[in-house]
Design a protein around this motif. Structure first.
Motif, PDB file in Angstrom:
ATOM      1  N   UNK A  61     -12.208  27.711  15.029  1.00  0.00           N
ATOM      2  CA  UNK A  61     -11.095  28.431  14.414  1.00  0.00           C
ATOM      3  C   UNK A  61     -10.045  27.475  13.845  1.00  0.00           C
ATOM      4  N   UNK A  62     -10.334  26.165  13.891  1.00  0.00           N
ATOM      5  CA  UNK A  62      -9.399  25.163  13.385  1.00  0.00           C
ATOM      6  C   UNK A  62     -10.045  24.397  12.247  1.00  0.00           C
ATOM      7  N   UNK A  63      -9.190  23.891  11.350  1.00  0.00           N
ATOM      8  CA  UNK A  63      -9.676  23.143  10.192  1.00  0.00           C
ATOM      9  C   UNK A  63      -9.184  21.705  10.231  1.00  0.00           C
ATOM     10  N   UNK A  64      -9.969  20.848   9.620  1.00  0.00           N
ATOM     11  CA  UNK A  64      -9.587  19.459   9.381  1.00  0.00           C
ATOM     12  C   UNK A  64      -9.393  19.337   7.871  1.00  0.00           C
ATOM     13  N   UNK A  65      -8.272  18.762   7.484  1.00  0.00           N
ATOM     14  CA  UNK A  65      -7.963  18.601   6.064  1.00  0.00           C
ATOM     15  C   UNK A  65      -8.112  17.133   5.688  1.00  0.00           C
ATOM     16  N   UNK A  66      -8.698  16.893   4.533  1.00  0.00           N
ATOM     17  CA  UNK A  66      -8.848  15.528   4.030  1.00  0.00           C
ATOM     18  C   UNK A  66      -7.971  15.354   2.797  1.00  0.00           C
ATOM     19  N   UNK A  67      -7.395  14.161   2.681  1.00  0.00           N
ATOM     20  CA  UNK A  67      -6.541  13.922   1.538  1.00  0.00           C
ATOM     21  C   UNK A  67      -6.231  12.459   1.331  1.00  0.00           C
ATOM     22  N   UNK A  68      -5.317  12.223   0.424  1.00  0.00           N
ATOM     23  CA  UNK A  68      -4.859  10.874   0.112  1.00  0.00           C
ATOM     24  C   UNK A  68      -3.337  10.832   0.177  1.00  0.00           C
ATOM     25  N   UNK A  69      -2.821   9.747   0.725  1.00  0.00           N
ATOM     26  CA  UNK A  69      -1.411   9.423   0.618  1.00  0.00           C
ATOM     27  C   UNK A  69      -1.326   8.401  -0.510  1.00  0.00           C
ATOM     28  N   UNK A  70      -0.689   8.798  -1.615  1.00  0.00           N
ATOM     29  CA  UNK A  70      -0.529   7.899  -2.754  1.00  0.00           C
ATOM     30  C   UNK A  70       0.830   7.217  -2.667  1.00  0.00           C
ATOM     31  N   UNK A  71       0.833   5.902  -2.797  1.00  0.00           N
ATOM     32  CA  UNK A  71       2.062   5.125  -2.792  1.00  0.00           C
ATOM     33  C   UNK A  71       2.105   4.359  -4.109  1.00  0.00           C
ATOM     34  N   UNK A  72       3.032   4.739  -4.972  1.00  0.00           N
ATOM     35  CA  UNK A  72       3.196   4.057  -6.260  1.00  0.00           C
ATOM     36  C   UNK A  72       4.527   3.332  -6.268  1.00  0.00           C
ATOM     37  N   UNK A  73       4.482   2.065  -6.597  1.00  0.00           N
ATOM     38  CA  UNK A  73       5.708   1.295  -6.770  1.00  0.00           C
ATOM     39  C   UNK A  73       5.918   1.194  -8.278  1.00  0.00           C
ATOM     40  N   UNK A  74       7.024   1.766  -8.729  1.00  0.00           N
ATOM     41  CA  UNK A  74       7.298   1.870 -10.160  1.00  0.00           C
ATOM     42  C   UNK A  74       8.442   0.929 -10.501  1.00  0.00           C
ATOM     43  N   UNK A  75       8.206   0.116 -11.538  1.00  0.00           N
ATOM     44  CA  UNK A  75       9.227  -0.846 -11.951  1.00  0.00           C
ATOM     45  C   UNK A  75       9.150  -1.081 -13.453  1.00  0.00           C
ATOM     46  N   UNK A  76      10.199  -1.659 -13.989  1.00  0.00           N
ATOM     47  CA  UNK A  76      10.213  -1.940 -15.435  1.00  0.00           C
ATOM     48  C   UNK A  76       9.055  -2.872 -15.776  1.00  0.00           C
ATOM     49  N   UNK A  77       8.397  -2.556 -16.864  1.00  0.00           N
ATOM     50  CA  UNK A  77       7.283  -3.376 -17.323  1.00  0.00           C
ATOM     51  C   UNK A  77       7.762  -4.802 -17.597  1.00  0.00           C
ATOM     52  N   UNK A 117       5.958   4.140 -21.288  1.00  0.00           N
ATOM     53  CA  UNK A 117       7.351   4.092 -21.762  1.00  0.00           C
ATOM     54  C   UNK A 117       8.160   2.942 -21.158  1.00  0.00           C
ATOM     55  N   UNK A 118       7.543   1.778 -21.037  1.00  0.00           N
ATOM     56  CA  UNK A 118       8.254   0.611 -20.522  1.00  0.00           C
ATOM     57  C   UNK A 118       8.287   0.504 -19.006  1.00  0.00           C
ATOM     58  N   UNK A 119       7.558   1.375 -18.324  1.00  0.00           N
ATOM     59  CA  UNK A 119       7.498   1.356 -16.856  1.00  0.00           C
ATOM     60  C   UNK A 119       6.056   1.116 -16.417  1.00  0.00           C
ATOM     61  N   UNK A 120       5.900   0.392 -15.316  1.00  0.00           N
ATOM     62  CA  UNK A 120       4.573   0.141 -14.769  1.00  0.00           C
ATOM     63  C   UNK A 120       4.539   0.644 -13.333  1.00  0.00           C
ATOM     64  N   UNK A 121       3.499   1.406 -13.015  1.00  0.00           N
ATOM     65  CA  UNK A 121       3.318   1.945 -11.658  1.00  0.00           C
ATOM     66  C   UNK A 121       2.100   1.276 -11.028  1.00  0.00           C
ATOM     67  N   UNK A 122       2.327   0.587  -9.916  1.00  0.00           N
ATOM     68  CA  UNK A 122       1.254  -0.027  -9.139  1.00  0.00           C
ATOM     69  C   UNK A 122       0.902   0.945  -8.023  1.00  0.00           C
ATOM     70  N   UNK A 123      -0.362   1.329  -7.948  1.00  0.00           N
ATOM     71  CA  UNK A 123      -0.739   2.429  -7.068  1.00  0.00           C
ATOM     72  C   UNK A 123      -1.634   1.986  -5.920  1.00  0.00           C
ATOM     73  N   UNK A 124      -1.405   2.627  -4.773  1.00  0.00           N
ATOM     74  CA  UNK A 124      -2.210   2.450  -3.570  1.00  0.00           C
ATOM     75  C   UNK A 124      -2.611   3.833  -3.094  1.00  0.00           C
ATOM     76  N   UNK A 125      -3.861   3.991  -2.717  1.00  0.00           N
ATOM     77  CA  UNK A 125      -4.394   5.287  -2.272  1.00  0.00           C
ATOM     78  C   UNK A 125      -4.884   5.104  -0.831  1.00  0.00           C
TER      79      UNK A 125
END
Length: 133
Positions: A61-77, A117-125
């Motif tokens: 009667x219980x569920x397990x959920x799967x997902x991702x925690x996304x961490x993006x560090x955004x800074x000027x290009x 638009x002049x911004x860069x996002x470095x992503x971690x999943x």
């Protein structure tokens, strides 16, 4: 446990620790106000995304959920990736293979970077699954 409770728990656990470790870098979360016309020079964007749910066992009667925690560090290009690497390294050291109720984190994965638009996002999943309480 619902996906909303899992998300709220993840954000609560991450928020306090990040503020202590990186007090000068603002952190933004899903559905939080953000002034896109006046962004800070560097910020962390944290999002929780679910991709699957499954019962914990036959007839469970219980569920397990799967997902991702996304961490993006955004800074000027053009400002380099050092700050992004420091933030990502900290998340990897803190969360890889850790049990932090109600989730079990798995191996963090670099998720590339995007430029707009002049911004860069470095992503971690960071993959995770919830443990029924």
């Amino acid at each position: 446990m619902s996906t909303l409770l899992v998300q709220d728990s993840l954000i609560t656990n991450v928020e306090a620790a990040v503020k202590l470790q990186f007090p000068t870098i603002p952190v933004y979360y899903d559905n939080q106000p953000f002034d896109a016309n006046n962004p800070p020079p560097v910020y962390i964007d944290v999002e929780v995304e679910f991709y699957a749910s499954e019962p914990t066992g036959v007839g469970a009667q219980k569920s397990r959920h799967r997902g991702f925690l996304y961490v993006s560090v955004v800074m000027k290009e053009g400002t380099g990736s050092r700050t992004a690497r420091q933030v990502h390294d900290w998340f990897i050291q803190r969360l890889a293979y850790q049990n932090i109720d109600p989730v079990q984190f798995e191996e963090p994965l670099p998720n590339g970077s995007t430029t707009s638009r002049g911004w860069k996002a470095y992503e971690l999943k960071i993959p995770f699954f919830s443990r029924p309480l």
